[in-house]
Design a protein around this motif. Structure first.
Motif, mmCIF file in Angstrom:
data_model
loop_
_atom_site.group_PDB
_atom_site.id
_atom_site.type_symbol
_atom_site.label_atom_id
_atom_site.label_comp_id
_atom_site.label_asym_id
_atom_site.label_seq_id
_atom_site.Cartn_x
_atom_site.Cartn_y
_atom_site.Cartn_z
ATOM 1 N N MET A 148 57.873 80.313 113.566
ATOM 2 C CA MET A 148 56.938 80.040 112.470
ATOM 3 C C MET A 148 56.611 81.357 111.783
ATOM 4 S SD MET A 148 53.290 79.506 114.412
ATOM 5 C CE MET A 148 53.830 78.806 115.966
ATOM 6 N N GLY A 149 56.494 81.295 110.476
ATOM 7 C CA GLY A 149 56.128 82.480 109.718
ATOM 8 C C GLY A 149 57.286 83.369 109.312
ATOM 9 N N PRO A 156 49.676 74.074 114.263
ATOM 10 C CA PRO A 156 49.078 73.495 115.480
ATOM 11 C C PRO A 156 49.156 74.398 116.707
ATOM 12 C CG PRO A 156 50.497 71.891 114.398
ATOM 13 C CD PRO A 156 50.674 73.192 113.671
ATOM 14 N N LEU A 157 50.249 75.113 116.882
ATOM 15 C CA LEU A 157 50.399 75.934 118.080
ATOM 16 C C LEU A 157 49.505 77.173 118.066
ATOM 17 C CD1 LEU A 157 54.259 75.730 118.691
ATOM 18 C CD2 LEU A 157 52.447 74.410 119.787
ATOM 19 N N LEU A 200 52.649 84.210 119.397
ATOM 20 C CA LEU A 200 53.972 84.523 118.859
ATOM 21 C C LEU A 200 54.802 85.358 119.830
ATOM 22 C CD1 LEU A 200 52.918 85.172 115.178
ATOM 23 C CD2 LEU A 200 54.374 83.301 115.991
ATOM 24 N N THR A 201 54.163 86.276 120.533
ATOM 25 C CA THR A 201 54.881 87.081 121.522
ATOM 26 C C THR A 201 55.390 86.194 122.658
ATOM 27 O OG1 THR A 201 53.559 89.031 120.975
ATOM 28 C CG2 THR A 201 54.686 89.055 123.101
ATOM 29 N N GLU A 202 54.537 85.289 123.134
ATOM 30 C CA GLU A 202 54.941 84.362 124.202
ATOM 31 C C GLU A 202 56.060 83.432 123.732
ATOM 32 O OE1 GLU A 202 51.261 82.434 125.230
ATOM 33 O OE2 GLU A 202 50.512 84.182 126.332
ATOM 34 N N LEU A 203 55.903 82.886 122.528
ATOM 35 C CA LEU A 203 56.932 81.983 121.993
ATOM 36 C C LEU A 203 58.256 82.706 121.800
ATOM 37 C CD1 LEU A 203 54.968 79.927 119.298
ATOM 38 C CD2 LEU A 203 55.916 79.063 121.450
ATOM 39 N N ALA A 204 58.212 83.919 121.263
ATOM 40 C CA ALA A 204 59.447 84.674 121.025
ATOM 41 C C ALA A 204 60.198 84.931 122.327
ATOM 42 C CB ALA A 204 59.143 85.986 120.306
#
Length: 182
Positions: free
Chosen positions: A23-24, A131-132, A142-146
């Motif tokens: 996202m982003g 939402p996340l 974002l760090t965790e998702l990446a």
């Protein structure tokens, strides 16, 4: 490279181009510009999901949960992958779903649009509809998702890095990659 150059439509290049990534990262903005450059239609998968459900992505998450959203997302993306040339921007989690990812890899050219966390944090802070990120620190999320998602996004055959520059730079980089696509 010429701004209006078209990519030759070889037999392997007649189907959709699908942008995946966090996202982003700019999938929708870059996707619109890429489609215009190629003379193709542009479709935002999240917008199509919202039309089909007659509610926003955030509302779907709130009312029905992520699993329900992902199932609808898979069905919408499967419909969009009709073989017609177009550019499709997906939501950040779409490519993480095994079945959706396989649909994309089988029927389209998948392009991982990537960016550093600092750029993503700056871009997602401009909207509060994700939402996340609800009630959470964007940098942490974002760090965790990446950490989880980037190895999966790397399955896309084309990888383009988006930098803190106008989105046209990312479009130029994608065009360069597409000219080399078999």
């Amino acid at each position: 490279m010429q701004r209006n150059s078209k990519i030759p439509h070889s037999p392997g290049r007649r189907g959709p181009i699908v942008l995946v990534g966090m996202m982003g990262v700019g999938k929708s903005t870059v996707g619109r510009r890429l489609a215009a450059r190629l003379g193709l239609a542009f479709v935002d998968a999240d917008e199509e999901i919202e039309k089909a459900a007659d509610m926003s992505v955030s509302e779907i998450f709130e009312r029905y949960g992520e699993a329900y959203f992902r199932d609808g997302e898979r069905r919408v993306i499967a419909r969009l992958l009709d073989g017609a040339p177009k550019v499709i921007a997906t939501g950040g989690g779409a490519f993480m779903q095994d079945e959706t990812r396989q649909l994309i890899l089988d029927a389209a050219i998948a392009i991982w649009l990537d960016a550093d966390i600092d750029i993503l944090v700056d871009r997602v802070s401009r909207r509060d509809s994700r939402p996340l990120l609800k009630d959470r620190d964007p940098r942490t999320v974002l760090t965790e998702l990446a950490a989880v998602r980037n190895p999966v996004y790397a399955l896309a055959p084309i990888h383009v890095k988006s930098i803190a520059a106008p989105h046209e730079v990312a479009v130029d980089r994608i065009m360069e990659q597409l000219t080399q696509w078999p």
